[in-house]
Design a protein around this motif. Structure first.
Motif, PDB file in Angstrom:
ATOM      1  N   TYR A 115       0.831  -1.205   0.000  1.00 48.47           N
ATOM      2  CA  TYR A 115       0.000   0.000   0.000  1.00 48.47           C
ATOM      3  C   TYR A 115       0.869   1.260   0.000  1.00 48.47           C
ATOM      4  CZ  TYR A 115      -2.919   3.772   1.636  1.00 48.47           C
ATOM      5  OH  TYR A 115      -3.546   4.990   1.752  1.00 48.47           O
ATOM      6  N   LEU A 116       1.849   1.304   0.886  1.00 51.59           N
ATOM      7  CA  LEU A 116       2.713   2.485   0.994  1.00 51.59           C
ATOM      8  C   LEU A 116       3.517   2.703  -0.292  1.00 51.59           C
ATOM      9  CD1 LEU A 116       3.322   4.685   3.017  1.00 51.59           C
ATOM     10  CD2 LEU A 116       5.202   3.298   3.879  1.00 51.59           C
ATOM     11  N   ASP A 117       4.057   1.629  -0.851  1.00 50.97           N
ATOM     12  CA  ASP A 117       4.794   1.755  -2.120  1.00 50.97           C
ATOM     13  C   ASP A 117       3.867   2.243  -3.235  1.00 50.97           C
ATOM     14  OD1 ASP A 117       7.114   0.904  -0.866  1.00 50.97           O
ATOM     15  OD2 ASP A 117       6.927  -1.171  -1.562  1.00 50.97           O
ATOM     16  N   GLY A 118       2.618   1.764  -3.237  1.00 55.13           N
ATOM     17  CA  GLY A 118       1.634   2.205  -4.229  1.00 55.13           C
ATOM     18  C   GLY A 118       1.314   3.687  -4.097  1.00 55.13           C
ATOM     19  N   LEU A 119       1.201   4.166  -2.849  1.00 54.91           N
ATOM     20  CA  LEU A 119       0.969   5.594  -2.631  1.00 54.91           C
ATOM     21  C   LEU A 119       2.105   6.417  -3.223  1.00 54.91           C
ATOM     22  CD1 LEU A 119      -0.288   6.273   1.032  1.00 54.91           C
ATOM     23  CD2 LEU A 119      -1.456   6.783  -1.093  1.00 54.91           C
ATOM     24  N   TRP A 120       3.327   5.991  -2.954  1.00 61.58           N
ATOM     25  CA  TRP A 120       4.480   6.744  -3.450  1.00 61.58           C
ATOM     26  C   TRP A 120       4.588   6.657  -4.972  1.00 61.58           C
ATOM     27  CZ3 TRP A 120       7.091  10.484  -1.316  1.00 61.58           C
ATOM     28  CH2 TRP A 120       7.072  10.615   0.070  1.00 61.58           C
ATOM     29  N   GLU A 121       4.233   5.517  -5.562  1.00 66.19           N
ATOM     30  CA  GLU A 121       4.271   5.397  -7.015  1.00 66.19           C
ATOM     31  C   GLU A 121       3.249   6.327  -7.665  1.00 66.19           C
ATOM     32  OE1 GLU A 121       3.988   1.371  -8.495  1.00 66.19           O
ATOM     33  OE2 GLU A 121       5.457   0.701  -7.004  1.00 66.19           O
ATOM     34  N   TYR A 123       1.505   9.030  -6.171  1.00 66.31           N
ATOM     35  CA  TYR A 123       1.500  10.440  -5.775  1.00 66.31           C
ATOM     36  C   TYR A 123       2.883  11.002  -5.443  1.00 66.31           C
ATOM     37  CZ  TYR A 123      -3.458   9.411  -5.273  1.00 66.31           C
ATOM     38  OH  TYR A 123      -4.746   9.016  -5.506  1.00 66.31           O
ATOM     39  N   GLY A 124       3.899  10.183  -5.507  1.00 66.09           N
ATOM     40  CA  GLY A 124       5.242  10.625  -5.120  1.00 66.09           C
ATOM     41  C   GLY A 124       5.748  11.821  -5.901  1.00 66.09           C
ATOM     42  N   GLN A 125       5.443  11.890  -7.205  1.00 64.55           N
ATOM     43  CA  GLN A 125       5.907  13.019  -8.023  1.00 64.55           C
ATOM     44  C   GLN A 125       5.227  14.320  -7.613  1.00 64.55           C
ATOM     45  OE1 GLN A 125       3.943  10.591  -9.110  1.00 64.55           O
ATOM     46  NE2 GLN A 125       2.245  11.514 -10.229  1.00 64.55           N
ATOM     47  N   LEU A 126       4.075  14.243  -6.913  1.00 61.52           N
ATOM     48  CA  LEU A 126       3.363  15.442  -6.457  1.00 61.52           C
ATOM     49  C   LEU A 126       3.761  15.848  -5.033  1.00 61.52           C
ATOM     50  CD1 LEU A 126      -0.212  14.453  -7.711  1.00 61.52           C
ATOM     51  CD2 LEU A 126       1.448  15.940  -8.861  1.00 61.52           C
ATOM     52  N   VAL A 128       5.580  17.249  -1.849  1.00 66.71           N
ATOM     53  CA  VAL A 128       6.505  18.364  -1.619  1.00 66.71           C
ATOM     54  C   VAL A 128       7.788  17.900  -0.931  1.00 66.71           C
ATOM     55  CG1 VAL A 128       4.719  20.151  -1.629  1.00 66.71           C
ATOM     56  CG2 VAL A 128       5.339  19.053   0.521  1.00 66.71           C
ATOM     57  N   ILE A 129       7.751  16.723  -0.326  1.00 66.60           N
ATOM     58  CA  ILE A 129       8.957  16.117   0.255  1.00 66.60           C
ATOM     59  C   ILE A 129       9.121  14.747  -0.399  1.00 66.60           C
ATOM     60  CG2 ILE A 129      10.094  15.290   2.353  1.00 66.60           C
ATOM     61  CD1 ILE A 129       8.313  17.218   3.947  1.00 66.60           C
ATOM     62  N   LYS A 130      10.238  14.526  -1.026  1.00 67.90           N
ATOM     63  CA  LYS A 130      10.485  13.264  -1.728  1.00 67.90           C
ATOM     64  C   LYS A 130      10.790  12.158  -0.719  1.00 67.90           C
ATOM     65  CE  LYS A 130       9.747  15.301  -5.508  1.00 67.90           C
ATOM     66  NZ  LYS A 130       8.341  15.312  -5.866  1.00 67.90           N
ATOM     67  N   ARG A 131      10.478  10.943  -1.104  1.00 66.47           N
ATOM     68  CA  ARG A 131      10.637   9.794  -0.202  1.00 66.47           C
ATOM     69  C   ARG A 131      12.082   9.641   0.256  1.00 66.47           C
ATOM     70  NH1 ARG A 131       8.083   3.742  -1.215  1.00 66.47           N
ATOM     71  NH2 ARG A 131       7.826   3.286   0.999  1.00 66.47           N
ATOM     72  N   LYS A 132      13.000   9.843  -0.623  1.00 67.65           N
ATOM     73  CA  LYS A 132      14.419   9.681  -0.263  1.00 67.65           C
ATOM     74  C   LYS A 132      14.892  10.761   0.709  1.00 67.65           C
ATOM     75  CE  LYS A 132      16.070  12.018  -4.477  1.00 67.65           C
ATOM     76  NZ  LYS A 132      16.191  13.331  -3.916  1.00 67.65           N
ATOM     77  N   ASP A 133      14.162  11.866   0.772  1.00 67.63           N
ATOM     78  CA  ASP A 133      14.530  12.981   1.652  1.00 67.63           C
ATOM     79  C   ASP A 133      13.897  12.886   3.039  1.00 67.63           C
ATOM     80  OD1 ASP A 133      16.001  14.039  -0.441  1.00 67.63           O
ATOM     81  OD2 ASP A 133      14.348  15.308  -1.140  1.00 67.63           O
ATOM     82  N   ARG A 134      13.053  11.883   3.264  1.00 67.41           N
ATOM     83  CA  ARG A 134      12.390  11.742   4.566  1.00 67.41           C
ATOM     84  C   ARG A 134      13.395  11.248   5.597  1.00 67.41           C
ATOM     85  NH1 ARG A 134       7.007  13.587   4.803  1.00 67.41           N
ATOM     86  NH2 ARG A 134       7.600  13.365   6.953  1.00 67.41           N
ATOM     87  N   SER A 135      13.580  11.979   6.667  1.00 70.66           N
ATOM     88  CA  SER A 135      14.495  11.528   7.715  1.00 70.66           C
ATOM     89  C   SER A 135      13.768  10.540   8.621  1.00 70.66           C
ATOM     90  CB  SER A 135      15.015  12.709   8.532  1.00 70.66           C
ATOM     91  OG  SER A 135      13.950  13.352   9.175  1.00 70.66           O
ATOM     92  N   SER A 165       3.653   8.931   4.230  1.00 72.78           N
ATOM     93  CA  SER A 165       2.995   9.000   2.923  1.00 72.78           C
ATOM     94  C   SER A 165       3.595  10.180   2.166  1.00 72.78           C
ATOM     95  CB  SER A 165       1.497   9.228   3.113  1.00 72.78           C
ATOM     96  OG  SER A 165       1.258  10.565   3.534  1.00 72.78           O
ATOM     97  N   PRO A 166       3.259  10.327   0.881  1.00 72.46           N
ATOM     98  CA  PRO A 166       3.608  11.572   0.196  1.00 72.46           C
ATOM     99  C   PRO A 166       2.923  12.743   0.911  1.00 72.46           C
ATOM    100  CG  PRO A 166       2.925   9.877  -1.379  1.00 72.46           C
ATOM    101  CD  PRO A 166       2.633   9.349  -0.015  1.00 72.46           C
ATOM    102  N   VAL A 167       3.520  13.927   0.800  1.00 69.79           N
ATOM    103  CA  VAL A 167       2.985  15.120   1.469  1.00 69.79           C
ATOM    104  C   VAL A 167       2.389  16.051   0.419  1.00 69.79           C
ATOM    105  CG1 VAL A 167       3.534  17.095   2.925  1.00 69.79           C
ATOM    106  CG2 VAL A 167       4.709  14.919   3.290  1.00 69.79           C
ATOM    107  N   GLN A 168       1.122  16.399   0.615  1.00 71.95           N
ATOM    108  CA  GLN A 168       0.443  17.311  -0.304  1.00 71.95           C
ATOM    109  C   GLN A 168       0.991  18.725  -0.145  1.00 71.95           C
ATOM    110  OE1 GLN A 168      -3.691  16.973   0.701  1.00 71.95           O
ATOM    111  NE2 GLN A 168      -3.785  14.807   0.191  1.00 71.95           N
TER     112      GLN A 168
END
Length: 192
Positions: A115-121, A123-126, A128-135, A165-168
């Motif tokens: 589910y989490l990977d699907g969310l990032w796939e 909505y990840g491009q939208l 404001v904080i990229k997954r790789k940048d999440r501390s 999750s991705p951040v709106q």
């Protein structure tokens, strides 16, 4: 941000409009002058709008917000909750409020990560904080990270790791505390 006011506003407008539109009939039954009755009811409706809206908001909030229990995802009928709640969730406890909710539920590790990977796939491009940048992504959390859940009497998860999750653009998103050994998630969600 103002979405909790929409339903009370609509109900108030509907009720007060019905009263004003029925005023000529009331005038006929009471043997009053129609025009004068219509004007009086219109003015009274304008004066009563804010108190009526506040009362209706208090009543509707009792049914929309607070602690709710569901057996599975399908029982949850709130589209705002569906945005960040995994479909594989079961034994769901939701503490809903105007700007988000906290959730506790059971889910398998494969369902959670899919589910989490699907969310990032999706909505990840939208985000404001990229997954790789999440501390702290995927790292263990401490007991003090569960302070928000103490008022709900939810005990801290023993082996939880933090996920996001991705951040709106408006700040909406979710934080997941997942304990893979217990198959349990505590979730904090914010939306505007």
């Amino acid at each position: 941000m103002f979405w909790p006011l929409v339903l009370p506003f609509q109900i108030t407008i509907g009720l007060l409009s019905a009263i004003v539109l029925l005023s000529p009939m009331i005038a006929s039954v009471m043997n009053w002058k129609r025009r004068k009755t219509f004007l009086i009811f219109t003015l009274l409706s304008l004066l009563a709008f804010i108190p009526s809206c506040a009362l209706i908001a208090t009543i509707t909030d009792h049914f929309r917000f607070g602690l709710f229990e569901y057996e599975n995802y399908a029982e949850v009928k709130d589209p705002g909750v569906h945005l960040y709640l995994p479909p594989g969730a079961t034994k769901i406890s939701l503490n809903k409020y105007a700007s988000g909710y906290e959730a506790k539920y059971k889910i398998t590790e494969s369902d959670f990560h899919a589910y989490l990977d699907g969310l990032w796939e999706e909505y990840g491009q939208l985000s404001v904080i990229k997954r790789k940048d999440r501390s702290g992504e995927g790292l263990p959390v401490q007991e003090e990270d569960f302070e928000r859940f103490h008022s709900l009497d939810w005990q801290p998860l023993a082996n939880a790791s933090l996920f996001h999750s991705p951040v709106q653009g408006n700040g909406g998103g979710a934080r997941y505390y997942y304990d893979s050994k217990a198959g349990m998630v505590y979730q904090q969600t914010a939306y505007w």
